[in-house]
Scaffold this motif. Structure first.
Motif, PDB file in Angstrom:
ATOM      1  N   ALA A   1       0.927  -0.935  -0.259  1.00  0.00           N
ATOM      2  CA  ALA A   1      -0.143   0.234   0.073  1.00  0.00           C
ATOM      3  C   ALA A   1       1.475   1.099  -0.031  1.00  0.00           C
ATOM      4  N   LEU A   2       2.115   1.257   0.764  1.00  0.00           N
ATOM      5  CA  LEU A   2       2.720   3.020   0.982  1.00  0.00           C
ATOM      6  C   LEU A   2       3.395   2.941  -0.471  1.00  0.00           C
ATOM      7  N   ALA A   3       3.858   1.684  -1.009  1.00  0.00           N
ATOM      8  CA  ALA A   3       4.418   1.980  -2.639  1.00  0.00           C
ATOM      9  C   ALA A   3       3.493   2.293  -3.130  1.00  0.00           C
ATOM     10  N   ARG A   4       2.728   1.647  -3.313  1.00  0.00           N
ATOM     11  CA  ARG A   4       1.374   2.448  -3.694  1.00  0.00           C
ATOM     12  C   ARG A   4       0.845   3.788  -3.950  1.00  0.00           C
ATOM     13  N   SER A   5       0.742   4.309  -2.981  1.00  0.00           N
ATOM     14  CA  SER A   5       0.961   5.799  -2.561  1.00  0.00           C
ATOM     15  C   SER A   5       1.812   6.161  -3.151  1.00  0.00           C
ATOM     16  N   SER A   6       2.558   5.794  -3.132  1.00  0.00           N
ATOM     17  CA  SER A   6       4.300   6.779  -3.724  1.00  0.00           C
ATOM     18  C   SER A   6       4.090   6.643  -4.550  1.00  0.00           C
TER      19      SER A   6
ATOM     20  N   ALA B   1       3.319  10.270  -8.891  1.00  0.00           N
ATOM     21  CA  ALA B   1       2.712  10.874 -10.914  1.00  0.00           C
ATOM     22  C   ALA B   1       1.948  12.177 -10.807  1.00  0.00           C
ATOM     23  N   GLN B   2       1.527  12.600  -9.292  1.00  0.00           N
ATOM     24  CA  GLN B   2       0.356  13.514  -8.975  1.00  0.00           C
ATOM     25  C   GLN B   2       1.331  14.501  -8.949  1.00  0.00           C
TER      26      GLN B   2
END
Length: 116
Positions: A90-95, A100-101
């Motif tokens: 989840a941290l990897a996806r969030s990062s 990207a943002q």
């Protein structure tokens, strides 16, 4: 191990609780009030988070075996292997999403500028 009833939302308080559990030594697992003190979160925030994480299989809780007569037993919490893996993913996806943002919109588009 219980199966997740719903996905865990990684809000800031949830991340603080998980970080406190990850920082704890295996031979000295934290209990709810200690997690409250370490995270500066109140019990009305921490205990529901602990319950949701335990129901999702991210952490395990067990009552301490040897309780002094001067106080009630504490429920001790540890992060499970599943919890470690799910939190890391989840941290990897969030990062990745945050990265990207932070890029300008023209870099996020499918093609590079000037390509025809």
């Amino acid at each position: 191990m219980t199966t997740p009833t719903r996905p865990v939302r990684l809000t800031t308080p949830v991340r603080l609780v998980l970080d406190a559990l990850l920082a704890a030594q295996a031979e000295d697992p934290p209990w709810g009030y200690r997690i409250c003190a370490e995270t500066d979160l109140g019990p009305s925030t921490v205990y529901p988070i602990l319950e949701r994480l335990e129901q999702a299989g991210w952490i395990t809780g067990q009552w301490e075996a040897d309780t002094p007569h001067a106080r009630p037993a504490r429920r001790l919490y540890t992060i499970s292997d599943t919890g470690r893996q799910m939190y890391a993913e989840a941290l990897a996806r969030s990062s990745k999403r945050r990265g990207a943002q932070l890029r300008p919109a023209w870099l996020r588009s499918a093609g590079s500028p000037g390509e025809d």
